[in-house]
Design a protein around this motif. Structure first.
Motif, PDB file in Angstrom:
ATOM      1  N   UNK A 260      32.651 -25.251  61.520  1.00 55.63           N
ATOM      2  CA  UNK A 260      31.392 -24.918  62.169  1.00 55.63           C
ATOM      3  C   UNK A 260      30.216 -24.990  61.194  1.00 55.63           C
ATOM      4  N   UNK A 261      30.517 -25.037  59.923  1.00 54.82           N
ATOM      5  CA  UNK A 261      29.473 -25.024  58.904  1.00 54.82           C
ATOM      6  C   UNK A 261      29.610 -26.257  58.016  1.00 54.82           C
ATOM      7  N   UNK A 262      28.676 -27.185  58.121  1.00 56.55           N
ATOM      8  CA  UNK A 262      28.718 -28.381  57.287  1.00 56.55           C
ATOM      9  C   UNK A 262      27.499 -28.471  56.363  1.00 56.55           C
ATOM     10  N   UNK A 263      26.929 -27.319  56.028  1.00 57.94           N
ATOM     11  CA  UNK A 263      25.734 -27.286  55.188  1.00 57.94           C
ATOM     12  C   UNK A 263      25.956 -27.981  53.850  1.00 57.94           C
ATOM     13  N   UNK A 264      27.168 -27.865  53.307  1.00 52.14           N
ATOM     14  CA  UNK A 264      27.437 -28.447  51.990  1.00 52.14           C
ATOM     15  C   UNK A 264      27.341 -29.966  51.987  1.00 52.14           C
ATOM     16  N   UNK A 265      27.346 -30.562  53.181  1.00 51.21           N
ATOM     17  CA  UNK A 265      27.269 -32.018  53.259  1.00 51.21           C
ATOM     18  C   UNK A 265      25.856 -32.533  53.563  1.00 51.21           C
ATOM     19  N   UNK A 266      24.867 -31.650  53.518  1.00 49.08           N
ATOM     20  CA  UNK A 266      23.505 -32.044  53.887  1.00 49.08           C
ATOM     21  C   UNK A 266      23.012 -33.237  53.089  1.00 49.08           C
ATOM     22  N   UNK A 267      23.191 -33.197  51.776  1.00 47.14           N
ATOM     23  CA  UNK A 267      22.725 -34.307  50.937  1.00 47.14           C
ATOM     24  C   UNK A 267      23.499 -35.588  51.225  1.00 47.14           C
ATOM     25  N   UNK A 268      24.816 -35.463  51.405  1.00 45.21           N
ATOM     26  CA  UNK A 268      25.619 -36.646  51.686  1.00 45.21           C
ATOM     27  C   UNK A 268      25.285 -37.242  53.048  1.00 45.21           C
ATOM     28  N   UNK A 269      25.014 -36.374  54.021  1.00 43.27           N
ATOM     29  CA  UNK A 269      24.638 -36.866  55.346  1.00 43.27           C
ATOM     30  C   UNK A 269      23.357 -37.687  55.263  1.00 43.27           C
ATOM     31  N   UNK A 270      22.438 -37.272  54.386  1.00 44.68           N
ATOM     32  CA  UNK A 270      21.193 -38.005  54.210  1.00 44.68           C
ATOM     33  C   UNK A 270      21.458 -39.417  53.702  1.00 44.68           C
ATOM     34  N   UNK A 271      22.513 -39.546  52.882  1.00 43.01           N
ATOM     35  CA  UNK A 271      22.856 -40.854  52.312  1.00 43.01           C
ATOM     36  C   UNK A 271      23.660 -41.708  53.288  1.00 43.01           C
ATOM     37  N   UNK A 272      24.678 -41.115  53.915  1.00 43.03           N
ATOM     38  CA  UNK A 272      25.630 -41.906  54.693  1.00 43.03           C
ATOM     39  C   UNK A 272      25.238 -42.100  56.157  1.00 43.03           C
ATOM     40  N   UNK A 273      24.492 -41.147  56.724  1.00 43.21           N
ATOM     41  CA  UNK A 273      24.085 -41.330  58.116  1.00 43.21           C
ATOM     42  C   UNK A 273      22.925 -42.308  58.194  1.00 43.21           C
ATOM     43  N   UNK A 274      22.645 -42.826  59.403  1.00 39.68           N
ATOM     44  CA  UNK A 274      21.761 -43.982  59.525  1.00 39.68           C
ATOM     45  C   UNK A 274      20.599 -43.755  60.477  1.00 39.68           C
ATOM     46  N   UNK A 275      19.617 -44.649  60.332  1.00 42.21           N
ATOM     47  CA  UNK A 275      18.423 -44.658  61.193  1.00 42.21           C
ATOM     48  C   UNK A 275      18.427 -45.919  62.044  1.00 42.21           C
ATOM     49  N   UNK A 276      17.752 -45.843  63.205  1.00 39.17           N
ATOM     50  CA  UNK A 276      17.650 -47.020  64.071  1.00 39.17           C
ATOM     51  C   UNK A 276      16.751 -48.081  63.439  1.00 39.17           C
ATOM     52  N   UNK A 277      17.150 -49.349  63.653  1.00 41.10           N
ATOM     53  CA  UNK A 277      16.345 -50.492  63.223  1.00 41.10           C
ATOM     54  C   UNK A 277      16.470 -51.568  64.298  1.00 41.10           C
TER      55      UNK A 277
END
Length: 333
Positions: A260-277
């Motif tokens: 339920x808590x994925x706060x520790x992955x906040x920085x990694x999510x910024x790197x690995x997750x994506x934006x629309x193009x």
């Protein structure tokens, strides 16, 4: 912490020197306990006992083999002393009342009873009289037989634990009976472990993950060595690997993850997750379709990839180049 018992049994082949060599070798692997077997041929066997496996070309009978496996009291005391010196608990399975008497003189903290002795209430009575804890292997026992033995031990207020075990040498994966670990836990509400004869490390690692609190397995210097258990044993190197694996599994079980808590992955999510193009050049006024869209790293440079449905059917308020990030200000609401 899981108690890890490395069993030498008869791997020493009656040689005191080899027995001491095993103690030195196993002291470097991280096991907690080294277990032997205490055989007094006249007290436990006869010339009529058949070989379990016909492995010996030098012993005409099983009785003669047990005779050759014997150590005297002073030799056992030296073995126990050596175990103490290297920080290993000394344990040995008795196979007769006489062996219990001998081990009491040597000094043991706990008794281990093999699968063939679970119904030997005379031996269990002898051990009960010492007042010391007992570990019983259930390899050849049905649950009803175990119930009888457990009731016997309870009547004597004896501290006990049970090992799931399959008396097959070597044990195949279909025979491990890992499901029994939980069944025994629920049925008897005492520490439950796993006694292995598979000649592999994965069975004990799996048993640890399933809640085994005691592990026991045979050890041999080389699986081609003489003896009834060699091909069902682990080598010294395999023992070290197993201990490391078990300790890592213990750490994992002691540190549950909160999904339920994925706060520790906040920085990694910024790197690995994506934006629309957009995946092609598009003119102003173009009506966006699914086939116009792509997602690119990193997150935060365009509309979230998870929100792609919100842009389909919307029109562009400016021309866009292939691979440009798509932002909310680029479309007409």
């Amino acid at each position: 912490m899981t108690k890890i018992i490395a069993e030498i049994a008869q791997a020493h082949d009656g040689s005191l020197g080899i027995a001491h060599s095993y103690i030195d070798a196993l002291s470097k692997t991280g096991v907690d306990t080294i277990k032997f077997q205490t055989h007094i041929a006249e007290a436990e066997s006869s010339i009529y006992e058949p070989f379990r496996v016909k492995f010996s070309k030098q012993d005409a009978t099983r009785f003669e083999y047990w005779k050759r496996m014997e150590f005297n009291l002073n030799q056992w005391k030296e073995i126990k002393k050596h175990c103490d010196e290297v920080g290993l608990e000394f344990m040995s399975s008795p196979f007769s009342n006489a062996a219990v008497d001998l081990l009491e003189e040597v000094g043991v903290k706990c008794y281990k009873v093999g699968s063939g002795e679970v119904n030997n209430l005379l031996l269990l009575e002898k051990i009960a009289q010492t007042g010391k804890p007992i570990i019983i292997s259930s390899g050849m026992s049905s649950l009803s037989e175990l119930d009888t033995t457990v009731a016997f031990l309870k009547e004597r207020n004896l501290e006990y634990s049970i090992l799931q075990c399959t008396t097959s040498y070597p044990t195949s994966p279909e025979q491990y009976g890992l499901n029994v670990i939980q069944e025994l836990k629920e049925r008897y509400q005492v520490p439950i472990g796993f006694s292995d004869h598979s000649s592999s490390i994965e069975s004990c690692i799996a048993a640890t993950a399933l809640g085994a609190e005691i592990l026991e397995f045979h050890v041999v210097f080389d699986k081609e060595m003489f003896g009834p258990d060699a091909k069902s044993s682990l080598t010294i190197a395999e023992t070290s690997l197993l201990v490391n694996g078990v300790r890592n599994i213990e750490k994992a079980l002691q540190n549950p993850i909160d999904k339920n808590n994925n706060f520790q992955f906040s920085d990694l999510k910024q790197i690995f997750e994506k934006s629309l193009a957009v995946n092609k050049d598009l003119d102003i006024g173009h009506v966006l379709t699914f086939s116009d869209l792509e997602t690119k790293k990193p997150k935060g440079y365009g509309i979230l990839a998870s929100d792609y449905k919100n842009v389909i059917g919307k029109t562009l308020n400016k021309p866009m180049k292939k691979w440009d990030f798509l932002n909310i200000e680029d479309i007409n609401e």
